[in-house]
Each structure stands twice: as C-alpha cells, then as structure tokens.
Design an enzyme around this catalytic site. Sequence first.
Site, PDB file in Angstrom:
ATOM      1  N   TRP A  61       0.844  -1.208   0.000  1.00  0.00           N
ATOM      2  CA  TRP A  61       0.000   0.000   0.000  1.00  0.00           C
ATOM      3  C   TRP A  61       0.878   1.257   0.000  1.00  0.00           C
ATOM      4  O   TRP A  61       0.514   2.263  -0.600  1.00  0.00           O
ATOM      5  CB  TRP A  61      -0.928   0.001   1.219  1.00  0.00           C
ATOM      6  CG  TRP A  61      -2.127  -0.881   1.045  1.00  0.00           C
ATOM      7  CD1 TRP A  61      -2.248  -1.923   0.173  1.00  0.00           C
ATOM      8  CD2 TRP A  61      -3.377  -0.791   1.742  1.00  0.00           C
ATOM      9  NE1 TRP A  61      -3.480  -2.505   0.297  1.00  0.00           N
ATOM     10  CE2 TRP A  61      -4.193  -1.832   1.246  1.00  0.00           C
ATOM     11  CE3 TRP A  61      -3.877   0.036   2.740  1.00  0.00           C
ATOM     12  CZ2 TRP A  61      -5.492  -2.051   1.719  1.00  0.00           C
ATOM     13  CZ3 TRP A  61      -5.162  -0.171   3.210  1.00  0.00           C
ATOM     14  CH2 TRP A  61      -5.972  -1.205   2.706  1.00  0.00           C
ATOM     15  N   ASP A 118      -4.625  -1.088   7.289  1.00  0.00           N
ATOM     16  CA  ASP A 118      -4.738  -2.495   6.858  1.00  0.00           C
ATOM     17  C   ASP A 118      -4.235  -3.405   7.991  1.00  0.00           C
ATOM     18  O   ASP A 118      -3.827  -4.540   7.748  1.00  0.00           O
ATOM     19  CB  ASP A 118      -3.909  -2.698   5.576  1.00  0.00           C
ATOM     20  CG  ASP A 118      -4.318  -3.934   4.795  1.00  0.00           C
ATOM     21  OD1 ASP A 118      -5.452  -4.410   4.967  1.00  0.00           O
ATOM     22  OD2 ASP A 118      -3.491  -4.439   4.011  1.00  0.00           O
ATOM     23  N   LYS A 158      -9.520  -1.843   7.075  1.00  0.00           N
ATOM     24  CA  LYS A 158      -9.875  -3.260   6.970  1.00  0.00           C
ATOM     25  C   LYS A 158     -10.644  -3.639   8.244  1.00  0.00           C
ATOM     26  O   LYS A 158     -10.190  -3.366   9.348  1.00  0.00           O
ATOM     27  CB  LYS A 158      -8.610  -4.101   6.886  1.00  0.00           C
ATOM     28  CG  LYS A 158      -8.936  -5.576   6.619  1.00  0.00           C
ATOM     29  CD  LYS A 158      -7.975  -6.596   7.163  1.00  0.00           C
ATOM     30  CE  LYS A 158      -6.530  -6.372   7.125  1.00  0.00           C
ATOM     31  NZ  LYS A 158      -5.871  -7.048   6.030  1.00  0.00           N
TER      32      LYS A 158
HETATM   33  C1  SAM Z   1      -2.143  -7.355   6.113  1.00  0.00           C
HETATM   34  S1  SAM Z   1      -0.624  -6.738   6.690  1.00  0.00           S
HETATM   35  C2  SAM Z   1      -0.532  -5.212   5.824  1.00  0.00           C
HETATM   36  C3  SAM Z   1      -0.170  -5.341   4.388  1.00  0.00           C
HETATM   37  C4  SAM Z   1       0.135  -3.992   3.765  1.00  0.00           C
HETATM   38  N1  SAM Z   1      -1.063  -3.169   3.659  1.00  0.00           N
HETATM   39  C5  SAM Z   1       0.725  -4.106   2.397  1.00  0.00           C
HETATM   40  O1  SAM Z   1       0.149  -3.576   1.450  1.00  0.00           O
HETATM   41  O2  SAM Z   1       1.798  -4.692   2.237  1.00  0.00           O
HETATM   42  C6  SAM Z   1      -1.016  -6.222   8.317  1.00  0.00           C
HETATM   43  C7  SAM Z   1       0.118  -5.553   9.063  1.00  0.00           C
HETATM   44  O3  SAM Z   1      -0.390  -5.005  10.283  1.00  0.00           O
HETATM   45  C8  SAM Z   1       0.717  -4.945  11.166  1.00  0.00           C
HETATM   46  N2  SAM Z   1       0.269  -4.626  12.532  1.00  0.00           N
HETATM   47  C9  SAM Z   1      -0.415  -5.406  13.404  1.00  0.00           C
HETATM   48  N3  SAM Z   1      -0.657  -4.731  14.540  1.00  0.00           N
HETATM   49  C10 SAM Z   1      -0.116  -3.485  14.396  1.00  0.00           C
HETATM   50  C11 SAM Z   1      -0.045  -2.321  15.227  1.00  0.00           C
HETATM   51  N4  SAM Z   1      -0.603  -2.289  16.454  1.00  0.00           N
HETATM   52  N5  SAM Z   1       0.589  -1.228  14.755  1.00  0.00           N
HETATM   53  C12 SAM Z   1       1.166  -1.239  13.525  1.00  0.00           C
HETATM   54  N6  SAM Z   1       1.127  -2.309  12.691  1.00  0.00           N
HETATM   55  C13 SAM Z   1       0.485  -3.416  13.111  1.00  0.00           C
HETATM   56  C14 SAM Z   1       1.365  -6.309  10.993  1.00  0.00           C
HETATM   57  O4  SAM Z   1       2.677  -6.304  11.478  1.00  0.00           O
HETATM   58  C15 SAM Z   1       1.259  -6.499   9.485  1.00  0.00           C
HETATM   59  O5  SAM Z   1       2.443  -6.143   8.840  1.00  0.00           O
END
Ligand code: SAM
Length: 203
Positions: A61, A118, A158
């Site tokens: 993204w 996301d 999301k």
């Molecule tokens: C589905 S992936 C995102 C993919 C990304 N949108 C892309 O296009 O590559 C979800 C991400 O949320 C992150 N995440 C989970 N909890 C989080 C938090 N409290 N703060 C920041 N990132 C977080 C995870 O580490 C993971 O990398």
Amino acid sequence: MYYTCSNTWLSRHFSDKFVKESKRFGYRSRAWFKLDEMQKANNIITSGMTVLDLGSSPGGWSQYASQKVNNLGHVISCDIKPMLEVSKVSFILGDAFKKDVLKKICKIKNKVDVILCDIAPNITGITEIDHPKCISINYKALNLCKYILLKNGKFIIKSFNGSEFKRYYTAIKKLFKKTKIFKPVASRLNSQEIYIIAIGYKV
Ligand SMILES: C[S@@+](CC[C@H](N)C(=O)[O-])C[C@H]1O[C@@H](n2cnc3c(N)ncnc32)[C@H](O)[C@@H]1O
C-alpha cells in the site's frame, strides 16, 4: 499479517493469481491489488496528499500510495514489523496506537488527508477470538482520526464481518459524510475481511 503457515496455506498462497502478479510487477504484497480496486472505484488518493498507512509492512500500500501522491505529496507508514525502504515514504517502526508513534507521525505532519489502515492482528482462525481483536483495532484506528485526520479527510480501514461489525460501522457513519463497505476481488473469498471506505471527516 501473521498467519499460521500450514502447508495448505503456503501452497494456496503461491498458486494465488494476485501473489503471482505482485511478484511479476515488483509489488511488495498482494494487498496492492486491493487498494488499486478501491482507488479505481473511489478516487481516494490524489496528487499532493499526505497519506498515513497504518500496518504498512511489507509495503504494497505504501508503494501504491507514494505513486498516487506524486512528488508533491507525502506518505507516512507505520508497522510493528520492519519494512524495507519504499521510495519517498517515511517509515515509523512501532505500534500505531502508542503515544510515542503518534508523536513521531505528528512531527512529520500534523494532520493528514487520508488514513489507510490495513492492520491485522495475529489470526488464530477462531472467530470468537479473532473478531473482537479486529474490532478493537478498528476502534483504536477510528480514535486516531480525531488527532491526525484533516476535516473532510478520508479513512479506509480493513474490518472483519461478525457480530460487532454493524455497531462499528454505525460509529463510522456518524463521523463521516459518506461511507461504504467494499469487498475487493483480490480479497480471499473465504476471508472475513471487508473494507470500509469513509469519506468526508466531519470533526
Ligand atoms: C495485512 S498486513 C498489511 C499489508 C500492507 N497493507 C501491504 O500492502 O503490504 C497487516 C500488518 O499489520 C501490522 N500490525 C499489526 N498490529 C499493528 C499495530 N498495532 N501497529 C502497527 N502495525 C500493526 C502487521 O505487522 C502487518 O504487517
């Protein structure tokens, strides 16, 4: 997103059309295609905007947004996992909902035009555990809007279908002029994930 990497998941992942396409074009993730679909249908990001990408790693993204904002705009990304550098993107390593991260974001830009979220929690596959976790993240992200989203700003998040989704969607509807629910074709059919596109922040 964290997955339990079973053999079934791995084989499904690598035979996935969007995984193959993202590799072919050098996109960091298949999520790139989800944002592309939302953008094409809603013209969310335009040249010159400042975009905040929460849960950005591995960076699909961020890549997408940085192209759309052009040299005139800026993308700030944040994840608890490291992310390889994306050109013209400021990355902050940390929990998007912690005060120190908010301070770092505000140092770069006080308010942003678009918040993309996301973020996905550690998925167990048990709905009764996963759904409340996801919704709790959703509320935290919505709360962030009041600190950093500009009036009339956009919020793309999301979420996950389930018992608490309706209440959450109602909360969003109160704060934005226009909202819609979007299930991108690139989103796996068996996944409960859905996206909310909220436009025109009222506060
Ligand atoms: C589905 S992936 C995102 C993919 C990304 N949108 C892309 O296009 O590559 C979800 C991400 O949320 C992150 N995440 C989970 N909890 C989080 C938090 N409290 N703060 C920041 N990132 C977080 C995870 O580490 C993971 O990398």
